[in-house]
Design an enzyme around this catalytic site. Structure first.
Site, PDB file in Angstrom:
ATOM      1  N   HIS A   1      74.947  52.475  43.032  1.00 25.01           N
ATOM      2  CA  HIS A   1      75.749  53.691  42.974  1.00 25.01           C
ATOM      3  C   HIS A   1      76.257  54.012  41.563  1.00 25.01           C
ATOM      4  O   HIS A   1      77.015  54.957  41.395  1.00 25.01           O
ATOM      5  CB  HIS A   1      76.934  53.552  43.935  1.00 25.01           C
ATOM      6  N   ASP A   2      75.871  53.205  40.587  1.00 24.62           N
ATOM      7  CA  ASP A   2      76.313  53.438  39.203  1.00 24.62           C
ATOM      8  C   ASP A   2      75.180  53.878  38.287  1.00 24.62           C
ATOM      9  O   ASP A   2      75.428  54.210  37.128  1.00 24.62           O
ATOM     10  CB  ASP A   2      76.931  52.161  38.624  1.00 24.62           C
TER      11      ASP A   2
ATOM     12  N   ASP B   1      83.154  42.882  42.698  1.00 21.52           N
ATOM     13  CA  ASP B   1      83.125  43.906  41.650  1.00 21.52           C
ATOM     14  C   ASP B   1      83.427  43.287  40.280  1.00 21.52           C
ATOM     15  O   ASP B   1      84.308  42.440  40.161  1.00 21.52           O
ATOM     16  CB  ASP B   1      84.200  44.962  41.989  1.00 21.52           C
TER      17      ASP B   1
HETATM   18  C1  NOJ Z   1      81.772  48.595  39.250  1.00 23.24           C
HETATM   19  C2  NOJ Z   1      81.511  49.522  40.378  1.00 23.24           C
HETATM   20  O1  NOJ Z   1      80.186  49.367  40.818  1.00 23.24           O
HETATM   21  C3  NOJ Z   1      81.809  50.922  39.879  1.00 23.24           C
HETATM   22  O2  NOJ Z   1      81.393  51.895  40.781  1.00 23.24           O
HETATM   23  C4  NOJ Z   1      83.269  51.003  39.588  1.00 23.24           C
HETATM   24  O3  NOJ Z   1      83.569  52.262  39.044  1.00 23.24           O
HETATM   25  C5  NOJ Z   1      83.702  49.913  38.613  1.00 23.24           C
HETATM   26  N1  NOJ Z   1      83.143  48.632  38.939  1.00 23.24           N
HETATM   27  C6  NOJ Z   1      85.189  49.757  38.615  1.00 23.24           C
HETATM   28  O4  NOJ Z   1      85.591  49.143  39.815  1.00 23.24           O
END
Ligand code: NOJ
Ligand code: MG
Length: 531
Positions: free
Chosen positions: A327-328, A203
Site C-alpha cells: 500500500h506504499d 510497522d
Molecule cells: C509504514 C506503513 O506501511 C505506511 O503506510 C505508514 O504510513 C508508515 N509506516 C507510518 O506508520
C-alpha cells in the site's frame, strides 16, 4: 531421518488486504470487516493461506489507520469486536490464518498515553514518548527529518519541549527504551494473540529505537531536489540502531508464548542489514520483509544478483520471503507494464520464500490517476510535488462490472479505475488467458508442488534479459525461464535438460516438451517441469 516439518507461513501464500479498499458492506464507501468476511471464500479459492489486514484499530485516520489511538479496539468504521471475532472464526474455519498490523513505533497524538504524556514534564507518562528541550537557538533538538516532510520535531507550547515524530506530527514516536512502553505494547499483542490472531506484521520495525544521544544524521551525498526532503539525510542515527534487535527478540518471545504464530517485520534496508532482523539464532522476526522486488529496476541481471545475494546472506534456517507490491508503492502492473506483470507474478510465485500478494495485483490492477483536488494521502499533501501519493495503489478492489465494481453501494472513498468493467474478479475468474486465471493457476501449482513451495533454489546462468533458476525437492525439479524484456533472447544453459511446460505466459506453449537451447520470445515466461 525424520522429515523436516514446514510451517504454514513457510509453505503458504500471504495476501495483504487494505481494509478501506477491499469490500464495503454498509455503503459508507469504506471497506470494513463484514466486507472482508463476505470475500473470504474468494481468498480461500484463490489459494491464500495468511490474510494480513492493514490497521483496523481506533484511529483519527491522519495516516489511514497507521495512527492508532487504541491498540486493543476496533474502529467503528470497520465494525465491532464481535465482527472481528467472527472474522477470525471464519478465517480459521477455512483453514486460513489471520495476521494483524501492529504499529508500535508511534501512536496517534490522540492516544490516551500521549494526551497524558504532553500534560506536564513530570507526568508519569512523560517518558513514554521522546521529549527534548529546544536547541540553544530555540530550534529543534537535532536535524532529524520526518519521512513525510519537514522536521521530525514538533514544538509543544504547553511544556516548552519538542516531541519526536518520524512520520506525521499526529504520529508521535513511542519511547521504546522505556520498559513500561514495551510492556504496554506486549500486552496489546497478547490481547490479540489470545483472541486467536496468528501473527503480526510490525510497522517500521527498523525505526523503533533511535540513537540514545540523538546525534545529527549525516547528509546524503546522492540527494537531489526531485527527492522528498527526508532523502536529504542518511538516517544513520534515527533508524536501525543495534538495540532494536533486543526489542525484536522480546516481541518474538511474546509471539512464542503461543503456538504456531508469526512475526513479520516491515524493514526497508539493504540485504546485509535486513538479515540481522532474523535475530541471533533466528530468535528475531520470522520474516523480515524482503522488498527488493519493489525497489530494483526491472532488469534481469540486477534481480538475479539480488536473489543470489539474498540467498547467500540468509542465516541458517532463516526463511526467505518476497514482496511485489504493498500500500506504499506503485502497483507492479504500473511499474513494469501489463505484460511484464505476468512475468513478475511468475517470479514471485516460483521463487524460494513466502510470497506476499497485494490485493488486486492478482487481477493486474494498475495505479489509478487521482485528480489533485481528490488526493487523500498525507505523504503527498505534506510535500506537494515531491511526496509520492499512495492513493493510486489504494483504490477499491474490483469485484464485478456493476457500479463501483461491486465494492460499495455508496460513494467510494477513492475513485475506481475506469477499466473495471473488464478488469474484475467476476469477469476474469474462469476466463482463460486473463491475469487472474493465470495467477490462480500459478498459485495452484505452487501450493501443490513441494519443489515450488519448499524446494531448494538453484541459480541458472543466462545472458542479457533472461532470468532463470531451478527449484528442486527430492526428485522433483522445475526450471523457470523468464524473459524480462520484450525482445527475443537466447536461452543456452551449460547443462542438458528436458521437460514439459506447465505454465506459460503464452498459453499455447503449455504441455510442450522442450529441451536444450531455446529462443525465448519477448515477455515470455515458462515454468517447466523437468523430466
Ligand atoms: C509504514 C506503513 O506501511 C505506511 O503506510 C505508514 O504510513 C508508515 N509506516 C507510518 O506508520
Ligand atoms: Mg463500510
Amino acid at each position: 531421518m525424520k522429515e523436516k516439518e514446514y510451517l504454514w507461513w513457510q509453505k503458504g501464500i500471504i495476501y495483504q488486504v487494505y481494509p478501506r479498499s477491499f469490500m464495503d458492506s454498509d455503503g459508507d464507501g469504506i471497506g470494513d470487516l463484514n466486507g472482508i468476511i463476505s470475500k473470504l471464500d474468494y481468498l480461500k479459492d484463490l489459494g491464500i493461506k495468511g490474510v494480513w489486514i492493514s490497521p483496523i484499530f481506533p484511529s483519527p485516520m491522519a495516516d489511514f489507520g497507521y495512527d492508532v489511538s487504541d491498540y486493543t479496539g476496533i474502529h467503528t468504521m470497520f465494525g465491532t469486536m464481535q465482527d472481528f471475532d467472527l472474522l477470525t472464526k471464519e478465517i480459521h474455519n477455512r483453514n486460513m490464518k489471520l495476521i494483524l498490523d501492529l504499529v508500535p513505533n508511534h501512536s496517534s497524538n490522540e492516544h490516551q498515553w500521549f494526551r497524558e504524556s504532553r500534560r506536564s514534564k513530570d507526568d508519569p507518562k512523560r517518558d513514554w514518548y521522546i521529549w527534548k528541550d529546544p536547541a540553544p537557538d530555540g530550534g529543534p533538538p537535532n536535524n532529524w527529518l520526518s519521512v513525510f516532510g519537514g522536521s521530525a520535531w514538533e514544538y509543544d507550547e504547553q511544556t516548552g519541549q519538542y516531541y519526536y515524530h518520524a512520520f506525521l506530527k499526529e504520529q508521535p514516536d513511542l519511547n521504546w527504551r522505556n520498559p513500561e512502553v514495551q510492556q504496554a505494547i506486549f500486552d496489546a499483542m497478547r490481547f490479540w494473540l489470545k483472541k486467536g490472531v496468528d501473527g503480526f506484521r510490525v510497522d517500521v520495525m527498523w525505526h523503533m529505537i533511535k540513537d540514545e544521544k540523538l546525534r545529527d544524521n549525516p547528509p546524503n551525498p546522492d540527494y537531489n531536489e526531485k527527492m522528498n526532503s527526508y532523502s536529504r539525510h542518511i538516517s544513520a542515527y534515527s533508524t536501525d540502531q543495534d538495540e532494536v534487535h533486543d526489542i525484536v527478540r522480546k516481541m518474538r518471545k511474546v509471539v512464542d508464548e503461543f503456538d504456531d504464530r508469526l512475526l513479520i517485520g516491515e524493514i526497508y534496508l539493504p540485504i546485509s542489514k535486513l538479515v540481522r532482523y532474523y535475530g541471533e539464532d533466528n530468535q528475531g522476526a520470522h520474516l523480515p520483509f524482503n522488498f527488493q522486488l519493489l525497489e530494483l529496476p526491472w532488469e534481469a541481471k540486477k534481480i538475479e544478483a539480488a536473489i543470489n545475494d539474498y540467498e547467500g546472506a540468509l542465516p541458517d534456517e532463516g526463511w526467505p520471503n518476497w514482496v511485489l507490491g504493498n500500500h506504499d508503492k506503485s502497483r507492479i502492473a504500473t511499474r513494469v507494464g501489463k505484460e511484464q506483470a505476468r512475468i513478475a507474478a511468475m517470479l514471485l510465485l516460483t521463487l524460494r520464500g513466502t510470497p506476499t500478494i497485494y490485493y488486486g495485483d492478482e487481477l493486474g490492477m494498475e495505479d489509478v490517476n487521482i485528480p489533485e483536488n481528490k488526493i487523500m494521502d498525507p505523504q503527498a499533501l505534506n510535500e506537494p510535488g515531491v511526496g509520492k501519493s499512495r492513493d493510486p495503489e489504494r483504490t477499491p478492489m474490483q469485484w464485478d462490472d456493476t457500479r463501483n465494481a461491486g465494492f460499495t453501494t455508496g460513494e467510494p472513498w477513492l475513485p475506481l479505475m475506469e477499466n473495471y468493467q473488464e478488469l474484475n474478479v467476476k469477469e476474469q475468474w474462469e476466463k482463460k488467458g486473463s491475469m487472474l486465471h493465470f495467477q490462480r493457476r500459478l498459485i495452484n501449482l505452487r501450493n501443490g508442488e513441494p519443489a515450488l513451495h519448499i524446494g531448494d533454489h538453484i541459480p541458472v546462468y543466462t545472458e542479457n534479459n533472461l532470468l532463470s533458476y531451478m527449484r528442486k525437492y527430492k526428485d522433483r525439479k522445475y526450471l523457470m525461464v523468464l524473459n524480462l524484456s520484450d525482445s527475443q533472447e537466447n536461452f543456452k544453459p551449460d547443462f542438458n535438460w528436458r521437460g514439459k511446460v506447465r505454465i506459460a505466459t503464452q498459453p499455447e506453449m503449455e504441455g510442450e516438451e522442450l529441451g536444450g537451447e531455446l529462443q525465448v520470445k519477448g515477455n515470455l515466461g515458462l515454468v517447466i517441469e523437468l523430466d
